[in-house]
Design a protein around this motif. Structure first.
Motif, mmCIF file in Angstrom:
data_model
loop_
_atom_site.group_PDB
_atom_site.id
_atom_site.type_symbol
_atom_site.label_atom_id
_atom_site.label_comp_id
_atom_site.label_asym_id
_atom_site.label_seq_id
_atom_site.Cartn_x
_atom_site.Cartn_y
_atom_site.Cartn_z
ATOM 1 N N ARG A 226 26.500 62.617 9.457
ATOM 2 C CA ARG A 226 27.476 61.912 10.304
ATOM 3 C C ARG A 226 27.460 60.435 9.970
ATOM 4 O O ARG A 226 26.400 59.861 9.714
ATOM 5 N N LYS A 227 28.651 59.807 10.012
ATOM 6 C CA LYS A 227 28.714 58.355 9.776
ATOM 7 C C LYS A 227 28.109 57.653 10.989
ATOM 8 O O LYS A 227 28.234 58.129 12.122
ATOM 9 N N ALA A 228 27.486 56.483 10.741
ATOM 10 C CA ALA A 228 26.914 55.739 11.863
ATOM 11 C C ALA A 228 28.040 55.257 12.774
ATOM 12 O O ALA A 228 29.130 54.937 12.292
ATOM 13 N N GLY A 229 27.794 55.205 14.075
ATOM 14 C CA GLY A 229 28.814 54.732 15.010
ATOM 15 C C GLY A 229 28.892 53.209 15.022
ATOM 16 O O GLY A 229 27.995 52.529 14.525
ATOM 17 N N ILE A 230 29.985 52.669 15.542
ATOM 18 C CA ILE A 230 30.081 51.206 15.711
ATOM 19 C C ILE A 230 30.481 50.902 17.142
ATOM 20 O O ILE A 230 30.992 51.790 17.848
#
Ligand code: AMP
Length: 250
Positions: A226-230
């Motif tokens: 999963r891509k890191a959240g921002i």
């Protein structure tokens, strides 16, 4: 009343399994194995029925290699009276398990057959339903409450949007959900005593000649990372990012 409870040996639910380097399967070498959690609920329910004076004998059964004796000993330590290992060197899939259990049901004639609602390794959720169909017995799956009166079982089951209550004529097949009960803690002295109890072993081939897998595992892959959240500072910034970076029309 005799109760038969099916218990499967699975990778412990706390273990994070890894995929083998060649993608042929998950790697379970040296990994902790345990009784399938839903099967502990099934055993617990059987014991409670015995404590209420409704059940007279509880038989735990597992299908697999000799290593499956450990989950049978766990069931004996919880309070099962007898244990049966249906031994097979090869992995047995839900339809094969159901056929072997059917043969054991015909031999032992239990009034109630309890299983877990699913095994946490294959997540198939099929064996109880297939067993009910093969035996032509009524079935109550995903049970969160079970009551036995005379020759009937009243089963509350979890369905989408709530619960449903069914009345089944015994003999019947019931599969346990986690909400059915809280399984008792197994005390060390009980485990030690269970180690001395005999386990009856039956070769799978003596019960059925048609339990070989019909499915072949082609490949196993890790899910994409999963891509890191921002963090965004406002709803308008969120909407802007969804429009420009994710291409979502809002
Ligand atoms: P599944 O259909 O594989 O998700 O399994 C549902 C239930 O069937 C499990 O919770 C067990 O009660 C029973 N079961 C499945 N495989 C086995 C096995 N090899 N030995 C004993 N019970 C099994």
């Amino acid at each position: 009343m005799k109760i038969l409870v099916a218990v499967k040996r699975v990778v412990d639910y706390n273990v994070k399994v890894r995929v083998k380097a060649d993608g042929s399967d998950v790697d379970i070498q040296g990994v902790k194995m345990s009784i399938n959690p839903f099967d502990e609920n099934a055993i617990e329910e059987a014991i409670r029925l015995k404590e209420k004076g409704i059940a007279t004998e509880i038989i735990a059964v597992s299908i697999g290699s000799a290593a499956h004796q450990d989950v049978l000993r766990h069931a004996l330590a919880m309070g099962a009276d007898r244990a049966v290992l249906i031994e097979s060197e090869h992995e047995v899939h839900p339809l094969g398990v159901a056929k072997l259990l059917k043969a054991l049901v015909e031999k032992e004639q239990p009034q109630l057959i309890l299983l877990g609602k699913q095994a946490v390794d294959d997540d198939a959720g099929q064996t109880g339903q297939m067993l009910g169909a093969l035996l032509d017995y009524p079935q109550g799956t995903f049970a969160s409450a079970v009551e036995i009166n005379d020759h009937q079982a009243t089963v509350t089951r979890e369905v989408d949007g709530g619960t449903e209550t069914l009345t089944l004529q015994l003999p019947a097949v019931i599969t346990a959900d986690l909400r059915l009960n809280a399984p008792r803690f197994v005390k060390l002295p009980n485990l030690m005593m269970a180690k001395k109890k005999p386990i009856e072993t039956l070769a799978a081939a003596t019960l059925s000649d048609d339990f070989q897998p019909r499915l072949r595992l082609l490949n196993v892959a890790e899910p994409p990372a999963r891509k890191a959240g921002i963090k965004v500072n406002s709803v308008s910034e969120l909407l802007e990012k969804l429009r420009t970076e994710e291409g979502i029309t809002i």
